[in-house]
Scaffold this motif. Structure first.
Motif, PDB file in Angstrom:
ATOM      1  N   ALA A  76      33.711  44.668  31.839  1.00 33.66           N
ATOM      2  CA  ALA A  76      32.885  43.468  31.960  1.00 33.66           C
ATOM      3  C   ALA A  76      33.583  42.436  32.830  1.00 33.66           C
ATOM      4  CB  ALA A  76      32.593  42.887  30.579  1.00 33.66           C
ATOM      5  N   ARG A  77      34.882  42.260  32.641  1.00 30.72           N
ATOM      6  CA  ARG A  77      35.616  41.272  33.435  1.00 30.72           C
ATOM      7  C   ARG A  77      35.599  41.641  34.920  1.00 30.72           C
ATOM      8  NH1 ARG A  77      41.637  39.628  34.064  1.00 30.72           N
ATOM      9  NH2 ARG A  77      41.339  37.552  34.874  1.00 30.72           N
ATOM     10  N   ARG A  78      35.742  42.929  35.223  1.00 30.81           N
ATOM     11  CA  ARG A  78      35.712  43.365  36.620  1.00 30.81           C
ATOM     12  C   ARG A  78      34.358  43.039  37.259  1.00 30.81           C
ATOM     13  NH1 ARG A  78      34.737  48.655  38.368  1.00 30.81           N
ATOM     14  NH2 ARG A  78      35.174  49.389  36.274  1.00 30.81           N
ATOM     15  N   TYR A  79      33.278  43.291  36.530  1.00 32.54           N
ATOM     16  CA  TYR A  79      31.949  42.991  37.040  1.00 32.54           C
ATOM     17  C   TYR A  79      31.742  41.481  37.149  1.00 32.54           C
ATOM     18  CZ  TYR A  79      30.405  47.798  37.093  1.00 32.54           C
ATOM     19  OH  TYR A  79      30.263  49.122  37.417  1.00 32.54           O
ATOM     20  N   LEU A  80      32.203  40.724  36.166  1.00 32.33           N
ATOM     21  CA  LEU A  80      32.080  39.271  36.212  1.00 32.33           C
ATOM     22  C   LEU A  80      32.853  38.692  37.397  1.00 32.33           C
ATOM     23  CD1 LEU A  80      32.395  38.643  32.398  1.00 32.33           C
ATOM     24  CD2 LEU A  80      30.369  38.163  33.791  1.00 32.33           C
ATOM     25  N   GLU A  81      34.053  39.191  37.626  1.00 29.99           N
ATOM     26  CA  GLU A  81      34.857  38.728  38.763  1.00 29.99           C
ATOM     27  C   GLU A  81      34.175  39.074  40.081  1.00 29.99           C
ATOM     28  OE1 GLU A  81      37.506  36.758  38.895  1.00 29.99           O
ATOM     29  OE2 GLU A  81      37.534  36.581  36.707  1.00 29.99           O
ATOM     30  N   HIS A  82      33.517  40.224  40.137  1.00 32.22           N
ATOM     31  CA  HIS A  82      32.764  40.592  41.343  1.00 32.22           C
ATOM     32  C   HIS A  82      31.650  39.569  41.588  1.00 32.22           C
ATOM     33  CE1 HIS A  82      30.498  42.903  44.284  1.00 32.22           C
ATOM     34  NE2 HIS A  82      29.431  42.734  43.519  1.00 32.22           N
ATOM     35  N   LEU A  83      30.958  39.197  40.516  1.00 23.63           N
ATOM     36  CA  LEU A  83      29.878  38.216  40.645  1.00 23.63           C
ATOM     37  C   LEU A  83      30.405  36.845  41.051  1.00 23.63           C
ATOM     38  CD1 LEU A  83      27.688  39.309  37.607  1.00 23.63           C
ATOM     39  CD2 LEU A  83      27.111  39.530  40.032  1.00 23.63           C
ATOM     40  N   VAL A  84      31.607  36.506  40.616  1.00 20.87           N
ATOM     41  CA  VAL A  84      32.241  35.256  41.057  1.00 20.87           C
ATOM     42  C   VAL A  84      32.527  35.334  42.552  1.00 20.87           C
ATOM     43  CG1 VAL A  84      34.337  33.839  40.896  1.00 20.87           C
ATOM     44  CG2 VAL A  84      33.237  34.660  38.806  1.00 20.87           C
ATOM     45  N   THR A  85      33.055  36.454  42.988  1.00 20.62           N
ATOM     46  CA  THR A  85      33.411  36.652  44.397  1.00 20.62           C
ATOM     47  C   THR A  85      32.199  36.538  45.316  1.00 20.62           C
ATOM     48  OG1 THR A  85      35.251  38.081  43.781  1.00 20.62           O
ATOM     49  CG2 THR A  85      34.470  38.257  46.041  1.00 20.62           C
ATOM     50  N   VAL A  86      31.064  37.073  44.890  1.00 24.49           N
ATOM     51  CA  VAL A  86      29.871  37.025  45.729  1.00 24.49           C
ATOM     52  C   VAL A  86      29.078  35.733  45.543  1.00 24.49           C
ATOM     53  CG1 VAL A  86      29.672  39.541  45.908  1.00 24.49           C
ATOM     54  CG2 VAL A  86      28.423  38.324  44.103  1.00 24.49           C
ATOM     55  N   GLY A  87      29.574  34.828  44.707  1.00 23.59           N
ATOM     56  CA  GLY A  87      28.982  33.507  44.580  1.00 23.59           C
ATOM     57  C   GLY A  87      27.780  33.400  43.662  1.00 23.59           C
ATOM     58  N   GLN A  88      27.587  34.349  42.762  1.00 23.50           N
ATOM     59  CA  GLN A  88      26.455  34.296  41.842  1.00 23.50           C
ATOM     60  C   GLN A  88      26.829  33.702  40.486  1.00 23.50           C
ATOM     61  OE1 GLN A  88      24.818  38.243  41.634  1.00 23.50           O
ATOM     62  NE2 GLN A  88      23.991  38.139  43.699  1.00 23.50           N
ATOM     63  N   VAL A  89      28.130  33.633  40.212  1.00 25.41           N
ATOM     64  CA  VAL A  89      28.613  33.193  38.900  1.00 25.41           C
ATOM     65  C   VAL A  89      29.734  32.181  39.086  1.00 25.41           C
ATOM     66  CG1 VAL A  89      29.793  34.010  36.801  1.00 25.41           C
ATOM     67  CG2 VAL A  89      27.971  35.369  37.793  1.00 25.41           C
ATOM     68  N   ASP A  90      29.775  31.201  38.178  1.00 28.36           N
ATOM     69  CA  ASP A  90      30.847  30.205  38.154  1.00 28.36           C
ATOM     70  C   ASP A  90      31.804  30.565  37.030  1.00 28.36           C
ATOM     71  OD1 ASP A  90      32.192  27.835  38.848  1.00 28.36           O
ATOM     72  OD2 ASP A  90      31.170  26.746  37.237  1.00 28.36           O
ATOM     73  N   LYS A  91      33.082  30.324  37.248  1.00 28.95           N
ATOM     74  CA  LYS A  91      34.117  30.679  36.280  1.00 28.95           C
ATOM     75  C   LYS A  91      34.883  29.424  35.902  1.00 28.95           C
ATOM     76  CE  LYS A  91      38.344  32.975  37.041  1.00 28.95           C
ATOM     77  NZ  LYS A  91      39.076  34.099  37.615  1.00 28.95           N
ATOM     78  N   ASP A  92      35.107  29.236  34.605  1.00 24.74           N
ATOM     79  CA  ASP A  92      35.857  28.090  34.118  1.00 24.74           C
ATOM     80  C   ASP A  92      36.712  28.545  32.940  1.00 24.74           C
ATOM     81  OD1 ASP A  92      36.702  25.488  34.077  1.00 24.74           O
ATOM     82  OD2 ASP A  92      34.908  24.693  33.108  1.00 24.74           O
ATOM     83  N   VAL A  93      37.705  27.741  32.583  1.00 22.31           N
ATOM     84  CA  VAL A  93      38.579  28.074  31.463  1.00 22.31           C
ATOM     85  C   VAL A  93      37.971  27.541  30.179  1.00 22.31           C
ATOM     86  CG1 VAL A  93      40.876  27.756  30.477  1.00 22.31           C
ATOM     87  CG2 VAL A  93      40.618  28.026  32.929  1.00 22.31           C
ATOM     88  N   ARG A  94      37.971  28.366  29.161  1.00 21.96           N
ATOM     89  CA  ARG A  94      37.467  27.984  27.837  1.00 21.96           C
ATOM     90  C   ARG A  94      38.656  27.875  26.886  1.00 21.96           C
ATOM     91  NH1 ARG A  94      33.652  32.105  24.656  1.00 21.96           N
ATOM     92  NH2 ARG A  94      32.084  31.468  26.172  1.00 21.96           N
ATOM     93  N   HIS A  95      38.880  26.688  26.351  1.00 25.32           N
ATOM     94  CA  HIS A  95      39.926  26.466  25.347  1.00 25.32           C
ATOM     95  C   HIS A  95      39.254  26.400  23.988  1.00 25.32           C
ATOM     96  CE1 HIS A  95      42.996  25.594  28.351  1.00 25.32           C
ATOM     97  NE2 HIS A  95      42.078  24.882  28.993  1.00 25.32           N
ATOM     98  N   SER A  96      39.506  27.359  23.158  1.00 25.22           N
ATOM     99  CA  SER A  96      38.849  27.381  21.847  1.00 25.22           C
ATOM    100  C   SER A  96      39.884  27.524  20.735  1.00 25.22           C
ATOM    101  CB  SER A  96      37.818  28.493  21.786  1.00 25.22           C
ATOM    102  OG  SER A  96      38.426  29.730  22.078  1.00 25.22           O
TER     103      SER A  96
END
Length: 109
Positions: A76-96
């Motif tokens: 899932a992380r690999r696919y999510l990172e791919h989506l970040v790279t192609v500009g479809q997804v934003d990534k942020d840090v979650r502190h929980s």
């Protein structure tokens, strides 16, 4: 068949060829467009991860996306990172709470 015919025409009536001539002729055999996804990214799995992100009301971690998609967290992380790279997804840090923070992914489009 037509592609091979074009390739062969590139060599007709020529006694000497340069590397540029050969490269141009070989270019007729290759597809003109790049593939939609990079190596190791299956279109079906990518669509599944996209749907998880689109349906989420908040950001999603790789673990949450993996559970919802039926794939491992690492995949899932690999696919999510791919989506970040192609500009479809934003990534942020979650502190929980205490411990290591995790990334949160949000659909942009």
């Amino acid at each position: 068949m037509n592609t091979y015919r074009e390739f062969r025409r590139g060599f007709e009536d020529r006694r000497s060829l340069t590397q540029a001539d050969i490269d141009q002729s070989l270019g007729t055999l290759r597809p003109a467009t790049a593939p939609d996804t990079e190596k190791g990214i299956a279109p079906e799995t990518l669509q599944s991860v996209r749907e998880v992100l689109r349906q989420a009301s908040e950001g999603v971690s790789a673990t949450e996306a993996g559970v919802a998609s039926g794939i491992s967290r690492v995949t899932a992380r690999r696919y999510l990172e791919h989506l970040v790279t192609v500009g479809q997804v934003d990534k942020d840090v979650r502190h929980s709470g205490p411990g290591r923070p995790e990334y949160e992914y949000r659909w942009l489009r």
